[in-house]
Design a protein around this motif. Structure first.
Motif, mmCIF file in Angstrom:
data_model
loop_
_atom_site.group_PDB
_atom_site.id
_atom_site.type_symbol
_atom_site.label_atom_id
_atom_site.label_comp_id
_atom_site.label_asym_id
_atom_site.label_seq_id
_atom_site.Cartn_x
_atom_site.Cartn_y
_atom_site.Cartn_z
ATOM 1 N N ASN A 161 78.029 33.995 31.304
ATOM 2 C CA ASN A 161 77.639 33.206 32.476
ATOM 3 C C ASN A 161 78.875 32.653 33.173
ATOM 4 O OD1 ASN A 161 74.604 33.198 32.085
ATOM 5 N ND2 ASN A 161 75.269 32.369 30.120
ATOM 6 N N PRO A 162 79.686 33.508 33.793
ATOM 7 C CA PRO A 162 80.937 33.055 34.404
ATOM 8 C C PRO A 162 80.714 32.098 35.564
ATOM 9 C CG PRO A 162 80.449 35.303 35.057
ATOM 10 C CD PRO A 162 79.474 34.957 33.991
ATOM 11 N N GLU A 163 79.498 32.146 36.150
ATOM 12 C CA GLU A 163 79.228 31.247 37.277
ATOM 13 C C GLU A 163 79.267 29.784 36.872
ATOM 14 O OE1 GLU A 163 75.119 32.653 35.744
ATOM 15 O OE2 GLU A 163 77.170 33.419 35.915
ATOM 16 N N GLN A 164 79.222 29.497 35.565
ATOM 17 C CA GLN A 164 79.304 28.117 35.095
ATOM 18 C C GLN A 164 80.751 27.615 35.004
ATOM 19 O OE1 GLN A 164 77.163 27.600 31.410
ATOM 20 N NE2 GLN A 164 75.373 28.732 32.124
ATOM 21 N N TRP A 165 81.724 28.505 35.291
ATOM 22 C CA TRP A 165 83.125 28.170 35.071
ATOM 23 C C TRP A 165 83.962 28.523 36.301
ATOM 24 C CZ3 TRP A 165 84.196 25.750 30.532
ATOM 25 C CH2 TRP A 165 83.198 25.805 29.552
ATOM 26 N N PRO A 166 85.078 27.816 36.526
ATOM 27 C CA PRO A 166 85.968 28.198 37.628
ATOM 28 C C PRO A 166 86.578 29.580 37.378
ATOM 29 C CG PRO A 166 86.968 26.485 36.247
ATOM 30 C CD PRO A 166 85.543 26.615 35.811
ATOM 31 N N ILE B 21 74.491 44.465 18.790
ATOM 32 C CA ILE B 21 74.504 43.121 18.211
ATOM 33 C C ILE B 21 75.073 42.184 19.262
ATOM 34 C CG2 ILE B 21 75.325 41.666 16.335
ATOM 35 C CD1 ILE B 21 73.430 43.898 15.420
ATOM 36 N N LEU B 22 74.188 41.473 19.933
ATOM 37 C CA LEU B 22 74.588 40.581 21.026
ATOM 38 C C LEU B 22 74.172 39.147 20.718
ATOM 39 C CD1 LEU B 22 73.451 42.801 24.055
ATOM 40 C CD2 LEU B 22 75.612 42.899 22.799
ATOM 41 N N PHE B 23 74.840 38.210 21.347
ATOM 42 C CA PHE B 23 74.623 36.788 21.103
ATOM 43 C C PHE B 23 74.260 36.065 22.392
ATOM 44 C CE2 PHE B 23 77.431 38.159 17.743
ATOM 45 C CZ PHE B 23 77.077 37.397 16.636
ATOM 46 N N PHE B 24 73.592 34.920 22.242
ATOM 47 C CA PHE B 24 73.599 33.922 23.303
ATOM 48 C C PHE B 24 74.511 32.803 22.815
ATOM 49 C CE2 PHE B 24 72.459 30.051 25.414
ATOM 50 C CZ PHE B 24 72.399 30.438 26.719
ATOM 51 N N GLN B 25 75.560 32.584 23.479
ATOM 52 C CA GLN B 25 76.134 33.254 24.604
ATOM 53 C C GLN B 25 77.612 33.446 24.333
ATOM 54 O OE1 GLN B 25 76.242 30.834 28.225
ATOM 55 N NE2 GLN B 25 76.056 28.969 27.002
ATOM 56 N N TRP B 26 78.379 33.969 25.323
ATOM 57 C CA TRP B 26 79.804 34.193 25.105
ATOM 58 C C TRP B 26 80.559 32.866 24.987
ATOM 59 C CZ3 TRP B 26 83.819 36.509 23.396
ATOM 60 C CH2 TRP B 26 85.091 36.144 23.838
ATOM 61 N N ARG B 27 80.533 32.049 25.995
ATOM 62 C CA ARG B 27 81.283 30.782 26.007
ATOM 63 C C ARG B 27 80.291 29.627 26.021
ATOM 64 N NH1 ARG B 27 86.464 28.695 27.745
ATOM 65 N NH2 ARG B 27 87.248 30.804 28.238
ATOM 66 N N PHE C 143 74.668 22.109 23.442
ATOM 67 C CA PHE C 143 74.894 22.022 22.000
ATOM 68 C C PHE C 143 74.474 23.300 21.273
ATOM 69 C CE2 PHE C 143 74.131 17.377 23.019
ATOM 70 C CZ PHE C 143 75.486 17.085 23.089
ATOM 71 N N HIS C 144 74.191 24.349 22.029
ATOM 72 C CA HIS C 144 73.890 25.656 21.443
ATOM 73 C C HIS C 144 75.208 26.354 21.121
ATOM 74 C CE1 HIS C 144 72.263 29.685 20.930
ATOM 75 N NE2 HIS C 144 71.034 29.249 21.131
ATOM 76 N N SER C 145 75.291 26.975 19.952
ATOM 77 C CA SER C 145 76.518 27.656 19.550
ATOM 78 C C SER C 145 76.798 28.850 20.466
ATOM 79 C CB SER C 145 76.400 28.118 18.102
ATOM 80 O OG SER C 145 75.316 29.029 17.956
ATOM 81 N N ALA C 146 77.999 29.373 20.363
ATOM 82 C CA ALA C 146 78.409 30.511 21.185
ATOM 83 C C ALA C 146 79.453 31.316 20.442
ATOM 84 C CB ALA C 146 78.964 30.025 22.521
ATOM 85 N N MET C 147 79.738 32.520 20.968
ATOM 86 C CA MET C 147 80.795 33.340 20.384
ATOM 87 C C MET C 147 82.145 32.627 20.499
ATOM 88 S SD MET C 147 79.557 37.014 21.947
ATOM 89 C CE MET C 147 80.577 38.075 20.925
ATOM 90 N N ARG D 45 86.901 28.653 13.327
ATOM 91 C CA ARG D 45 86.355 29.555 12.314
ATOM 92 C C ARG D 45 85.321 30.488 12.928
ATOM 93 N NH1 ARG D 45 81.669 29.737 9.758
ATOM 94 N NH2 ARG D 45 81.051 27.636 10.386
ATOM 95 N N VAL D 46 84.436 29.936 13.790
ATOM 96 C CA VAL D 46 83.365 30.755 14.350
ATOM 97 C C VAL D 46 83.939 31.912 15.165
ATOM 98 C CG1 VAL D 46 81.478 30.787 16.030
ATOM 99 C CG2 VAL D 46 81.579 28.974 14.315
ATOM 100 N N PHE D 47 84.929 31.642 16.020
ATOM 101 C CA PHE D 47 85.490 32.735 16.810
ATOM 102 C C PHE D 47 86.188 33.747 15.910
ATOM 103 C CE2 PHE D 47 88.637 34.886 19.492
ATOM 104 C CZ PHE D 47 87.797 35.378 20.477
ATOM 105 N N GLY D 48 86.805 33.278 14.835
ATOM 106 C CA GLY D 48 87.409 34.196 13.879
ATOM 107 C C GLY D 48 86.372 35.107 13.249
#
Length: 670
Positions: free
Chosen positions: A25-30, A351-357, A366-370, A379-382
């Motif tokens: 969801n890049p629209e949420q970020w500059p 194997i996909l996740f919600f969400q990337w960032r 407060f939902h986890s992300a990649m 640790r999670v990104f690792g």
């Protein structure tokens, strides 16, 4: 209908490896963050992302006025980075101008409350204004991106049926009347099917027929069952309307939407699965379940079954905690890989996740992300990056399939019907029944498919029907043919009671199964809350008993106490080379061994109890005869698994066994 040339081939056009990534969801970020995203995606091994799903208000800021510049830049950046795109149609979130212009399209709940905007998935599915606006934005997207080389998949809407699957407004009532006229033809047929002579509900004009909104007491259950069917069909019509636009304007690109196989009970996914080009599913662990890995496997096996046994896509799951449960538990080290590889083992090729960032704002912050709030050194990104590397090593698994000798019957219409008012016991939960039977087999390392009662069952040795409350005469005949052909059937309590019109079958509580099972149910005998029973051989039961009259069936177990003490509790009938077993009470997975073990042995289905119960083992089979054995250790101690072959991750040749450390996964090629 879906495009037959795209359906169920297990691969996305141009994608020759297991897909890995998630919602982006890049629209949420500059925009200056986007370059960092692409670099970290490459580092993690991401090769597919879902974009645009919630962006309607940005893409069409005013009716008929479109702004695709930012999306052009996102797609080009992903393409340059070698990352494929699952492009969403953003119709799950109409823009604010749509609600301002069409406030009447907001859905009305069963108790008459019109919902407010500010959430998602809340437009009345029968609204012509919503249909028109959805087709318009989908058409523009298809024209602009339908031939872009980065686009590997179209993703229509998002999680249909969540959070709203039914609307009780007047527009829905009109659509419901039209649906009923198509289904029944005449009011006479409708009145007969709904049993409207009861409580003086007979209809004389179609205009008198309404939606089953909240009433003074229990509303006609046949009307409510039909409304559930109608609601699922209306949502499906929303999907197919957009899908057909995409097929026409973007030929060659498959179209899907993300199911929630066990978490969205309002949709008949057997119907839906026939309309998507690729089956995709979202799954989130339920934190309150101490053995949530079993529920995950059940969901994955159900999804594979919806895909007709072919590979499917895990469109969303979480890297750690979710944010919408009463208690949102973080995943422990290694759990991310175990969860992901369990889905892979059970047929997922993506194997996909919600969400990337992780989002900094909004309801899901407060939902986890990649890429979590803690950043790329976390640790999670690792673990996300390690998973990406593992999936590259497992690329030969792509396109392989899972084989099962046992099927469990699953019917959304039956679940709807059994969930209506005024049933004999609130404690007889059909989904809980299915879970107990499934968990028994999961612990015994027996791979399971799911099937509709009317499906071709001839490929299975054993079919389990833990809860088939609604069963048509045609489906009952299908089960009888299965047994006559040498299959072994096990039926749970309160099954074969009603037909598709919600009317009790003639001949007793199990009228449509009486001849097959050769036992009559004279009366059902639900227990008080927390009530328990004991059967012969010390088998423990609960919730429910029945007054059985065996005919040509033999008694396998009897009730030792309770309202049916001294009577048959479990019976078995032999029909040619097959058998039909009836279980008239509720058995948990420990007690089910006493019933299922003899059936599985007769059928020649191997049970494994020499390994720890929490070692998950399942295989995928390639067309060239290669078997990939997934061994997932959910326990706290290492396990030595007798197995020959090659460790796919390391290339090591095994000397007859493989050690699986606590919490880890091994994949063996043989």
């Amino acid at each position: 209908m879906s495009n037959p040339s795209l359906l169920r081939d297990g691969r996305l056009p141009g994608v020759q490896e297991l897909s890995f990534g998630g919602d982006y969801n890049p629209e949420q970020w500059p925009e200056e963050v986007w370059a960092e995203d692409l670099e970290l995606m490459r580092r993690a091994g991401v090769n597919l992302v879902s974009i645009g799903i919630f962006s309607w208000g940005l893409l069409e800021p005013r009716p008929g006025e479109f702004d695709f510049g930012w999306l052009d830049r996102v797609i080009e950046g992903l393409h340059d980075a070698g990352i494929r795109v699952d492009l969403g149609t953003p119709t799950v979130v109409p823009p604010q101008w749509f609600w301002q212009d069409n406030p009447h399209t907001l859905p009305v709940t069963r108790d008459g409350v019109r919902l407010s905007p500010g959430s998602r998935g809340i437009a009345c599915p029968s609204s012509p204004e919503y249909a028109q606006a959805s087709v318009r934005i989908t058409t523009e997207l298809a024209k602009r991106y339908g031939h872009h080389p980065a686009v590997a998949l179209w993703h229509v809407h998002n999680e249909y049926g969540a959070p709203v699957s039914e609307c009780y407004c007047e527009v829905s009532a009109q659509a419901f009347r039209g649906w009923l006229q198509t289904r029944y033809g005449t009011l006479e047929a409708l009145n007969a099917s709904w049993g409207t002579a009861f409580w003086g509900q007979t209809y004389r004009e179609w205009s008198q027929v309404g939606v089953p909104a909240q009433s003074a007491t229990s509303t006609n259950p046949a009307q409510r069952l039909d409304f559930a069917r109608f609601s699922s069909d209306e949502l499906l019509g929303c999907f197919t309307r957009e899908r057909d636009v995409l097929h026409e304007l973007a030929p060659g690109i498959p179209v899907t939407t993300n199911f929630m196989a066990t978490n969205c009970p309002s949709m008949d996914l057997w119907k839906w699965a026939a309309e998507v080009d690729v089956v995709a599913n979202d799954h989130y662990l339920w934190a309150a379940d101490p053995d949530a890995q079993v529920g995950l496997a059940l969901d994955a096996d159900l999804t594979r079954s919806l895909a007709g046994g072919q590979p499917w896509m895990l469109m969303e799951h979480s890297s750690s905690a979710v944010n919408w449960q009463p208690r949102n538990l973080a995943k422990r080290p290694g759990e991310l890989a175990r969860n992901s590889l369990s889905h892979l083992a059970r047929g997922a090729d993506a194997i996909l996740f919600f969400q990337w960032r992780a989002s900094r704002r909004g309801a899901e912050k407060f939902h986890s992300a990649m890429l979590p709030h803690a950043g790329a050194e976390s640790r999670v990104f690792g673990e996300v990056s390690d998973l990406g590397a593992s999936l590259k090593a497992l690329r030969d698994v792509l396109g392989s399939t899972v084989r099962a000798e046992v099927a469990i019957l699953w019917d959304w219409e039956s679940h709807w019907a059994q969930g209506l008012d005024w049933m004999p016991s609130a404690d007889l939960d059909p989904r809980r029944q299915v879970r107990e039977y499934y968990e028994r087999l999961w612990r015994d390392k027996v791979t399971v498919d799911f099937a509709h009662p009317s499906a071709d069952l001839s490929g299975y040795r054993v079919v389990l029907a833990p809860s088939s409350y609604l069963l048509s005469e045609e489906s009952a005949a299908n089960l009888e043919s299965f047994v006559e052909g040498g299959g072994h059937l096990v039926v749970g309590p309160f099954s074969g009671v009603i037909g598709p019109d919600d009317a009790v079958h003639e001949g007793g509580w199990n009228g449509v199964l009486r001849d097959l099972l050769q036992v009559s149910v004279e009366e059902v005998l639900p227990l008080r809350e927390h009530g328990t029973l004991t059967l012969t051989d010390g088998v423990e039961a609960s919730v429910w008993a029945e007054d059985l009259r065996p005919r040509e069936a033999e008694t396998v177990l009897e009730y030792l106490d309770g309202p049916a003490a001294g009577q048959a509790a479990v019976t078995r009938r032999t029909l040619g080379p097959g058998t039909a077993t009836y279980v008239s009470t509720v058995l948990g997975y420990p007690a089910l061994a006493a019933v299922l073990d003899p059936v599985l042995e007769i059928a020649g289905v191997a049970v494994e109890r020499g390994l720890p119960w929490d070692l998950e083992r399942v295989s995928r089979h390639a067309a060239d005869g290669t078997e990939f054995v997934f061994a997932i250790n959910h326990g706290a101690a290492p396990v030595d698994l007798p197995l020959e072959g090659t460790d796919v991750m390391t290339g090591a040749v095994l000397g007859g066994s493989v050690k699986i450390p606590a919490g880890e996964v091994r994949v063996v090629r043989r």
